[in-house]
Scaffold this motif. Structure first.
Motif, PDB file in Angstrom:
ATOM      1  N   GLY A  33     -10.417   3.250  10.145  1.00  0.00           N
ATOM      2  CA  GLY A  33      -8.940   3.506  10.089  1.00  0.00           C
ATOM      3  C   GLY A  33      -8.267   4.714  10.536  1.00  0.00           C
ATOM      4  N   ALA A  34      -8.876   5.743  10.017  1.00  0.00           N
ATOM      5  CA  ALA A  34      -8.232   7.147  10.339  1.00  0.00           C
ATOM      6  C   ALA A  34      -9.359   8.094  10.191  1.00  0.00           C
ATOM      7  CB  ALA A  34      -7.089   7.337   9.388  1.00  0.00           C
ATOM      8  N   VAL A  35      -9.163   9.217  11.243  1.00  0.00           N
ATOM      9  CA  VAL A  35     -10.135  10.136  11.010  1.00  0.00           C
ATOM     10  C   VAL A  35      -9.325  11.528  10.671  1.00  0.00           C
ATOM     11  CG1 VAL A  35     -11.853   9.177  12.383  1.00  0.00           C
ATOM     12  CG2 VAL A  35     -10.053  10.637  13.468  1.00  0.00           C
ATOM     13  N   TYR A  78      -3.520  -1.140   9.375  1.00  0.00           N
ATOM     14  CA  TYR A  78      -4.160  -2.242   8.401  1.00  0.00           C
ATOM     15  C   TYR A  78      -3.791  -3.497   8.879  1.00  0.00           C
ATOM     16  CZ  TYR A  78      -4.195   1.405   4.810  1.00  0.00           C
ATOM     17  OH  TYR A  78      -4.187   2.677   3.927  1.00  0.00           O
ATOM     18  N   LYS A  79      -2.519  -3.690   9.785  1.00  0.00           N
ATOM     19  CA  LYS A  79      -1.983  -4.657  10.536  1.00  0.00           C
ATOM     20  C   LYS A  79      -3.073  -5.164  11.465  1.00  0.00           C
ATOM     21  CE  LYS A  79       3.042  -4.975   9.812  1.00  0.00           C
ATOM     22  NZ  LYS A  79       4.323  -4.812  10.317  1.00  0.00           N
ATOM     23  N   TRP A  90      -9.670   4.252   5.166  1.00  0.00           N
ATOM     24  CA  TRP A  90      -8.626   3.592   4.932  1.00  0.00           C
ATOM     25  C   TRP A  90      -7.799   4.336   3.703  1.00  0.00           C
ATOM     26  CZ3 TRP A  90      -8.100   1.145  -0.142  1.00  0.00           C
ATOM     27  CH2 TRP A  90      -9.228   1.218  -0.695  1.00  0.00           C
ATOM     28  N   PHE A  91      -8.407   5.329   3.008  1.00  0.00           N
ATOM     29  CA  PHE A  91      -7.611   5.879   1.776  1.00  0.00           C
ATOM     30  C   PHE A  91      -7.994   7.226   1.829  1.00  0.00           C
ATOM     31  CE2 PHE A  91     -11.912   4.891   0.189  1.00  0.00           C
ATOM     32  CZ  PHE A  91     -12.050   6.207  -0.736  1.00  0.00           C
ATOM     33  N   LEU A 112      -1.454   4.552   8.545  1.00  0.00           N
ATOM     34  CA  LEU A 112      -1.908   3.201   8.611  1.00  0.00           C
ATOM     35  C   LEU A 112      -1.158   1.844   8.357  1.00  0.00           C
ATOM     36  CD1 LEU A 112      -5.598   4.003   7.492  1.00  0.00           C
ATOM     37  CD2 LEU A 112      -4.618   4.207   9.716  1.00  0.00           C
ATOM     38  N   GLY A 113      -0.036   2.248   7.496  1.00  0.00           N
ATOM     39  CA  GLY A 113       0.786   1.034   7.034  1.00  0.00           C
ATOM     40  C   GLY A 113       1.146   1.102   5.652  1.00  0.00           C
ATOM     41  N   SER A 114       1.783   0.214   5.163  1.00  0.00           N
ATOM     42  CA  SER A 114       2.287  -0.247   4.015  1.00  0.00           C
ATOM     43  C   SER A 114       1.442  -0.503   2.890  1.00  0.00           C
ATOM     44  CB  SER A 114       3.739  -0.943   3.643  1.00  0.00           C
ATOM     45  OG  SER A 114       3.386  -2.245   4.080  1.00  0.00           O
TER      46      SER A 114
END
Length: 569
Positions: free
Chosen positions: A485-487, A507-508, A532-533, A551-553
């Motif tokens: 997801g993210a770094v 996320y989408k 992701w968190f 990453l989104g809602s």
């Protein structure tokens, strides 16, 4: 083509200094190849009185392999080749076309070579040999069209003539061959050897030195080849001994009997490159059975096509390297002061020792590529990937070119401590290369440019090589997918550095990927979502869960989880 039937000795003794035992390694003898140039061919057909008017430079025409998709042109004078994609018209050269004044001398040799090899000795000391300066420039190679492909056979390294005759031998053994010779032949051989008798030495002989060189001289007599024996005489002795039944195995036995005669080897190697066209691909094969070397100097690494397709400072493109799921290195990015990219396919060989871990990059798949001026070229390591690595570098450092290539670890060795009371150590190596193995590199111009085109070619190859992957719905084979997801990345806000998450997959986007898997009919899928968190991948021990806004809602995340549940993932 002609081949000089000169056999270079292949023998060495790996001895532990704390032991008197010896281990003999038996491998293929090194053969010296020689190319007859076009000028030599022409001169052979011209009368002596007409040689001067025919002394112009004669160029050899290229050797061409061709099918519906590709044209392969091999140039005999330099051993380089050009691969042309008939559909797109792109041409890919095995070596850069023009000289590079910015390249250092070592890199220039590598740029002109189809391959390079590294070797070492029992002290761990070695060097690199290049097919250009150590073979092609010496005309120590030959080529032949055979079996629908082109074979180019190289002799690399020390090309001095070595004769199959004993440097030293016990009297009884040597007499067994002398007695089978004609009287005149025997007289010539005996004149080139001296028979040492410990009880009848000359005034200038050093008894202790002779005993250290030939330990069994204390109880037997020993024939030793005289140092001043002329080359032509050695050739005659070789013929006389061969006529008396002296074989290559006899030579190996005699060369290894005394330490003074077993250390005279110089590094020399045979390497064969075989080129064949297979559909839309050029396949380069290096058969292990045709690799020859001297065991005193084992070949430790082989570098293939180090600058094929390389892009210069005027070219636009990037290198694709198998770092993680794939990484792109842009041409001419100015980062030449950084360490070159080096990814070991499938990671470090855990059977080999290492003292420190400086970098531990792992390539999960054996593929890499080049995108240059709107055309893409994919390299696939079909055989030998387990001991391969992929190295890439950009312009501005050692040369003006951006390049990527494969390297192969060949004969493994390790430093062995032979005494607990000193720092003395030796390097011991495997007895030889694995039998029945090859290195195979598939080179494919891609119908669609860019990394997407390379990925599609790799997928096509995988499905063809492993058709069960395309029948996942029927086979039910498990599939594991990891989505990042993210770094973390340091970014500045009002001049202040903050460690903030950098979005890679929202996320989408992750939900869309999962739905795509379901549409393909994939079952038995395990999806791992990383980063992701809580500030992405590098988070502390979570006492509570916070989603990452980039990453989104929260709704996007719930829809992602729902998509996985609906597909049974």
């Amino acid at each position: 083509m002609k081949k000089i039937v000169w056999l270079v000795p292949v023998f060495c003794v790996l001895s532990l200094l704390t032991s008197c035992s010896k281990q003999t390694v038996r491998v293929k003898p090194v053969v010296i190849y020689e190319r007859i140039t076009a000028a030599e061919k022409a001169a052979a057909d011209v009368p002596e009185d007409a040689v001067e008017e025919h002394s112009v430079l004669i160029e050899e025409p290229p050797i061409v392999l061709e099918n519906d998709f590709l044209e392969f042109r091999f140039y005999p004078e330099t051993a380089e080749f050009v691969l042309r994609d008939k559909a797109g018209g792109a041409e890919w050269r095995s070596t850069p076309h023009s000289d590079d004044p910015a390249a250092d001398p070592v890199t220039r040799q590598l740029m002109q070579s189809q391959f390079a090899l590294q070797y070492a000795d029992t002290a761990g000391v070695g060097m690199t040999l290049y097919s250009s300066v150590h073979s092609v420039e010496r005309n120590a190679y030959e080529y032949e069209l055979a079996g629908g492909g082109l074979e180019v056979r190289y002799t690399v390294g020390n090309l001095s003539r070595t004769y199959l005759l004993p440097p030293a031998a016990p009297e009884e053994r040597f007499l067994s061959f002398l007695e089978k010779m004609q009287r005149e032949d025997r007289r010539k051989v005996e004149a080139s050897y001296r028979l040492y008798d410990i009880n009848n030495l000359r005034a200038g002989d050093d008894k202790n030195t002779l005993l250290s060189l030939y330990p069994d001289l204390s109880r037997i007599k020993v024939y030793v080849l005289r140092d001043n024996t002329q080359e032509y005489m050695k050739g005659q002795i070789e013929e006389f001994l061969a006529g008396a039944g002296y074989t290559y195995d006899d030579y190996l036995e005699d060369s290894g009997r005394y330490a003074s005669t077993s250390g005279t080897e110089k590094p020399a190697y045979n390497v064969t490159l075989r080129y064949t066209l297979d559909g839309k691909s050029l396949v380069l094969t290096v058969p292990f059975e045709k690799i020859a070397y001297k065991p005193a100097y084992p070949i430790t690494q082989l570098i293939l096509l180090p600058f094929m397709g390389a892009g210069g400072t005027d070219d636009d493109g990037y290198l694709l390297v198998p770092d993680g799921s794939g990484a792109l290195i842009n041409f001419n990015n100015g980062k030449y002061n950084q360490t070159s990219s080096n990814n070991m396919v499938y990671g470090w060989d855990e059977a080999m020792p290492r003292d420190v871990v400086i970098n531990d990059n792992k390539a999960p798949y054996p593929a890499f590529g080049i995108q240059k001026n709107g055309a893409a070229l994919l390299f696939l390591i079909e055989e030998g990937s387990a001991y391969a690595s992929v190295r890439a570098d950009v312009s501005g450092g050692n040369s003006s070119y951006n390049s990527v290539h494969s390297r192969f670890d060949m004969i493994h060795g390790a430093k062995m401590d032979i005494s607990g009371r000193s720092d003395r150590a030796v390097y011991l190596y495997e007895n030889g290369l694995p039998s029945g193995e090859n290195i195979s590199l598939r080179i494919t111009p891609c119908a669609r440019s860019g990394y997407v085109g390379m990925a599609k070619e790799y997928r096509s190859w995988l499905l063809q090589k492993h058709p069960e992957l395309g029948r996942h719905k029927e086979s039910g084979a498990p599939i594991a997918v990891e989505i990042v997801g993210a770094v973390n990345k340091t970014r500045h806000r009002l001049g202040i550095p903050f460690d903030l998450p950098l979005k890679l997959t929202s996320y989408k986007e992750a939900r869309a990927m999962i739905n795509d898997f379901g549409a393909l009919g994939w079952k038995n899928v395990r999806v791992k979502l990383t980063g992701w968190f809580n500030r992405s991948v590098d988070h502390t021990v979570p006492t509570k869960i916070r989603l990452i806004g980039e990453l989104g809602s929260k709704r996007d995340f719930k829809e992602l989880v729902s998509a996985a549940e609906q597909n049974g993932y």
